[in-house]
Design a protein around this motif. Structure first.
Motif, PDB file in Angstrom:
ATOM      1  N   ASP A 140       0.832  -1.212   0.000  1.00 35.17           N
ATOM      2  CA  ASP A 140       0.000   0.000   0.000  1.00 35.17           C
ATOM      3  C   ASP A 140       0.871   1.268   0.000  1.00 35.17           C
ATOM      4  OD1 ASP A 140      -2.178  -1.622   0.070  1.00 35.17           O
ATOM      5  OD2 ASP A 140      -2.784  -1.167   2.121  1.00 35.17           O
ATOM      6  N   ASN A 142       4.122   1.597  -1.108  1.00 37.84           N
ATOM      7  CA  ASN A 142       4.631   1.556  -2.480  1.00 37.84           C
ATOM      8  C   ASN A 142       5.300   2.861  -2.938  1.00 37.84           C
ATOM      9  OD1 ASN A 142       5.062   0.378  -4.960  1.00 37.84           O
ATOM     10  ND2 ASN A 142       3.077   1.014  -5.809  1.00 37.84           N
ATOM     11  N   ARG A 144       5.058   5.855  -1.868  1.00 40.63           N
ATOM     12  CA  ARG A 144       4.331   7.121  -1.696  1.00 40.63           C
ATOM     13  C   ARG A 144       5.004   7.964  -0.608  1.00 40.63           C
ATOM     14  NH1 ARG A 144      -1.164   6.399  -3.070  1.00 40.63           N
ATOM     15  NH2 ARG A 144      -1.656   8.041  -1.587  1.00 40.63           N
ATOM     16  N   SER A 145       4.773   9.273  -0.659  1.00 41.04           N
ATOM     17  CA  SER A 145       5.377  10.153   0.354  1.00 41.04           C
ATOM     18  C   SER A 145       4.719   9.936   1.714  1.00 41.04           C
ATOM     19  CB  SER A 145       5.180  11.616  -0.020  1.00 41.04           C
ATOM     20  OG  SER A 145       5.843  11.874  -1.206  1.00 41.04           O
ATOM     21  N   TRP A 146       3.394   9.723   1.701  1.00 39.62           N
ATOM     22  CA  TRP A 146       2.653   9.507   2.942  1.00 39.62           C
ATOM     23  C   TRP A 146       1.714   8.331   2.739  1.00 39.62           C
ATOM     24  CZ3 TRP A 146       5.154  11.965   6.450  1.00 39.62           C
ATOM     25  CH2 TRP A 146       5.745  13.190   6.173  1.00 39.62           C
ATOM     26  N   CYS A 147       1.263   7.742   3.836  1.00 39.76           N
ATOM     27  CA  CYS A 147       0.415   6.546   3.714  1.00 39.76           C
ATOM     28  C   CYS A 147      -0.837   6.836   2.903  1.00 39.76           C
ATOM     29  CB  CYS A 147      -0.004   6.038   5.092  1.00 39.76           C
ATOM     30  SG  CYS A 147       1.341   5.295   5.999  1.00 39.76           S
ATOM     31  N   HIS A 148      -1.460   7.982   3.187  1.00 39.18           N
ATOM     32  CA  HIS A 148      -2.684   8.302   2.427  1.00 39.18           C
ATOM     33  C   HIS A 148      -2.659   9.761   1.984  1.00 39.18           C
ATOM     34  CE1 HIS A 148      -6.708   8.048   0.923  1.00 39.18           C
ATOM     35  NE2 HIS A 148      -6.980   9.168   1.552  1.00 39.18           N
ATOM     36  N   ASP A 150      -1.713  13.327   0.223  1.00 41.86           N
ATOM     37  CA  ASP A 150      -0.445  14.044   0.068  1.00 41.86           C
ATOM     38  C   ASP A 150       0.016  14.664   1.383  1.00 41.86           C
ATOM     39  OD1 ASP A 150      -2.355  15.908   0.385  1.00 41.86           O
ATOM     40  OD2 ASP A 150      -1.984  16.999  -1.487  1.00 41.86           O
ATOM     41  N   HIS A 186      10.392   4.789   5.085  1.00 40.88           N
ATOM     42  CA  HIS A 186       9.301   5.618   5.612  1.00 40.88           C
ATOM     43  C   HIS A 186       9.453   5.790   7.125  1.00 40.88           C
ATOM     44  CE1 HIS A 186       5.535   7.673   4.915  1.00 40.88           C
ATOM     45  NE2 HIS A 186       4.997   7.079   5.954  1.00 40.88           N
TER      46      HIS A 186
END
Ligand SMILES: N[C@@H](CCC(=O)N[C@@H](CS)C(=O)NCC(=O)O)C(=O)O
Length: 205
Positions: A140, A142, A144-148, A150, A186
């Protein structure tokens, strides 16, 4: 208000980080919930921490209810989005991270029992649950800068608390840094974030 807490509890850590992010003061009372008769029982029938006791004596539990309450009390630094779909996604992250922790704690509690009473099948079931959860979180995230979305949210806090505790206790000898480099990156980023690392005892990176 007063938080019944323990220094190494990952769910307590989640609440303490939320308090710090929202710049809210709260008295802390460190309690030992290992004995069947413990000081939390009179506030929370489940006898678990974290439990938040409000000024009028109302007790809130568990950590998910407490963080929602805190996020609603102060509009400063919102950690749970207002938009319903975003909100569900952030809460799902939290449920997943907490669920991995639940399995990790069961592995740890089992390892503390007398050897003759330990069940290998039970431990393996929890370890498999943990591994599937870790794989899901890695997939999830993958890159990305943050979990959900921006921005930093409760999802990142829950993930960080989960990873910190797993690094600290290593249930089943799990070495997630090597297995999930994306999660390790992260987590390193979260540790640099004030007050993520500074307000609570630092768990190993
Ligand atoms: N779902 C709960 C889990 C709380 C929990 O399991 N806390 C542990 C400490 S980390 C505890 O109180 N354990 C005592 C026990 O299970 O007897 C939450 O999110 O607050």
């Amino acid at each position: 208000m007063k938080l019944l807490a323990s220094p190494l509890s990952p769910y307590t850590r989640k609440v303490r980080i939320v308090l710090a992010e929202k710049r809210m003061d709260c008295e802390l009372e460190m309690v030992d919930v290992a004995p069947a008769e413990n000081p939390v029982n009179r506030h929370n029938p489940l006898g678990k921490i974290p439990t938040l006791v409000l000024d009028d004596g109302t007790a809130l539990y568990d950590s998910r209810v407490i963080v929602e309450f805190l996020d609603n009390v102060s509009p400063f630094s919102r950690l749970i989005p207002d938009d319903r779909r975003d909100r569900v996604q952030v809460r799902r992250w939290e449920a997943l991270a907490d669920g991995v922790l639940d399995a990790g704690l069961l592995v740890r509690y089992e390892s503390l029992r007398d050897k003759s009473e330990q069940s290998t099948a039970w431990t393996e079931k929890q370890l498999a649950r943990m591994q599937r959860g870790m794989a899901q979180m890695a997939s999830d995230l993958n890159g990305r800068s943050w979990c959900h979305g921006d921005r930093y949210s409760l999802a990142d806090i829950a993930l960080g608390c989960c990873l910190g505790w797993l690094a600290f206790r290593k249930p089943g000898g799990l070495d997630w840094h090597a297995e999930y480099p994306g999660l390790a990156k992260h987590y390193a980023k979260l540790l640099e974030r004030t007050p993520f690392a500074e307000t609570v005892p630092r768990m190993p990176g």
